[in-house]
Enzyme design. Structure first.
Site, PDB file in Angstrom:
ATOM      1  N   ASN A 210       0.856  -1.182   0.000  1.00  0.00           N
ATOM      2  CA  ASN A 210       0.000   0.000   0.000  1.00  0.00           C
ATOM      3  C   ASN A 210       0.896   1.238   0.000  1.00  0.00           C
ATOM      4  O   ASN A 210       2.135   1.113  -0.066  1.00  0.00           O
ATOM      5  CB  ASN A 210      -0.975  -0.012   1.186  1.00  0.00           C
ATOM      6  N   LYS A 212       1.707   3.475   2.334  1.00  0.00           N
ATOM      7  CA  LYS A 212       2.614   3.543   3.486  1.00  0.00           C
ATOM      8  C   LYS A 212       3.761   2.555   3.330  1.00  0.00           C
ATOM      9  O   LYS A 212       4.935   2.892   3.564  1.00  0.00           O
ATOM     10  CB  LYS A 212       1.825   3.270   4.765  1.00  0.00           C
ATOM     11  N   GLU A 213       3.441   1.333   2.932  1.00  0.00           N
ATOM     12  CA  GLU A 213       4.469   0.308   2.757  1.00  0.00           C
ATOM     13  C   GLU A 213       5.418   0.646   1.619  1.00  0.00           C
ATOM     14  O   GLU A 213       6.610   0.322   1.678  1.00  0.00           O
ATOM     15  CB  GLU A 213       3.804  -1.043   2.520  1.00  0.00           C
ATOM     16  N   ASP A 287      -5.906  -8.569   0.596  1.00  0.00           N
ATOM     17  CA  ASP A 287      -5.917 -10.002   0.275  1.00  0.00           C
ATOM     18  C   ASP A 287      -6.669 -10.248  -1.028  1.00  0.00           C
ATOM     19  O   ASP A 287      -6.251 -11.053  -1.865  1.00  0.00           O
ATOM     20  CB  ASP A 287      -6.594 -10.792   1.395  1.00  0.00           C
TER      21      ASP A 287
END
Length: 337
Positions: A210, A212-213, A287
């Site tokens: 995402n 942030k990641e 997921d």
């Protein structure tokens, strides 16, 4: 290709192919426990809501939810992971069997509890989450057992998905072994990363962080953002750095209400706006994204087609409360709209 140019008939064709596509899922599995209730007062003991219990439910979570999403879309799915020798582990395996996920290679560990996430939900809003789990790296002998059970199955698989949720199953030795297996046999390898692990993610088929990641993986600060992801200078720089350093075949960045950004080397990034009509719960949406994207690719979709399909799939599940999946009929209906 524009998102609107992918037709329902093409999606149906890919879904038919997906039913003959075998996918392996590996990683941290958990049991999602939901307690549902209503709130009408604040506790006199502390400034917290008092939830009047109505019901509770359990669903597969983490990599088990990835497997459940694949099975819901009609794909033969095998799951590899670790569960505890406890009631939660037994319940999780029973649920997976109900959802037609082959979990014979979910190994039982006597010293690690099954990970449980308990969410208390009132009026369709999550009040609090309680986690019961171990986050220690899996020991070497158990990792080798897991790899030994998976290696023969890779021979007949079209793709492998590794779901890292920071619970210790996805270690560098495990990732290296699957990368070697898949490269050797020309099998697609998707990874949902957890940057806190600092694993070597180079040379994968797909990574799905995402926003942030993405910045954590790139070791960059997310100091500002633009309403148009394609004009977001910081985001573009982070994506370019990951493409340059990790060299994935594809980088799919999920952006919540801004949709998704598909990036690949020597091509312009492709932005897919969200199609979600209502957002009730984003639990497990990532997921659904990695499951539906990987399945579409394995079934013969182009990267852009797979991104559009996974965006539609995510748009369906965020409109449901709790960890959810999307069916072929729901996915087709989304394209017909």
């Amino acid at each position: 290709m524009k998102p609107s140019q992918l037709t329902a008939s093409r999606v149906r064709q890919l879904l038919n192919a997906a039913a003959k596509t075998r996918i392996l899922v590996v990683g941290d599995i958990m049991l999602d426990h939901f307690i549902w209730g209503n709130v009408s007062r604040i506790s006199p003991e502390a400034p917290v809501p008092v939830v009047d219990f109505i019901r509770e439910s359990h669903m597969p979570g983490g990599a088990a939810n990835v497997a459940r999403n694949l099975s819901a879309l009609g794909a033969p799915t095998e799951l590899f992971g670790i569960a505890g020798r406890d009631d939660a582990g037994k319940r999780l395996k029973d649920l997976l069997t109900e959802h037609h996920v082959d979990c014979r290679c979910v190994l039982t560990h006597t010293e690690r509890p099954t990970s449980i996430k308990t969410r208390i939900v009132a009026h369709q809003q999550q009040v609090v989450r309680l986690d019961r789990e171990s986050r220690h790296d899996l020991d070497g002998p158990t990792t080798r057992r897991l790899l030994a059970s998976a290696e023969p199955c890779i021979l007949s698989a079209q793709a492998v998905i590794i779901g890292d949720y920071g619970k210790g199953v996805v270690t560098q030795p495990l990732l290296d072994a699957f990368r070697h297996f898949c490269h050797q046999r020309g099998i697609w390898l998707s990874v949902d990363p957890k940057p806190v692990h600092h694993l070597n993610l180079a040379g994968l088929s797909l990574i799905t962080p995402n926003r942030k990641e993405t910045f954590e993986l790139a070791d960059m600060d997310d100091s500002s953002r633009h309403s148009d992801p394609l004009k977001d200078v910081n985001l573009m720089a982070a994506a370019e750095k990951l493409l340059r350093e990790l060299e994935p075949a594809l980088l799919l960045i999920t952006l919540g209400e801004q949709g998704m950004l598909l990036c690949q080397r020597k091509s312009k990034p492709f932005h897919i706006p969200t199609v979600a009509q209502e957002v009730f719960d984003v639990s497990g949406a990532g997921d659904t994204v990695i499951a539906s994207f990987t399945l579409a690719i394995a079934a013969g979709a182009s990267p852009i087609e797979a991104a559009i399909i996974s965006n539609h799939a995510a748009g369906v599940v965020v409109g449901k409360v709790g960890t959810a999946t999307v069916t072929p009929d729901e996915l087709l209906a989304s394209f017909k709209r």
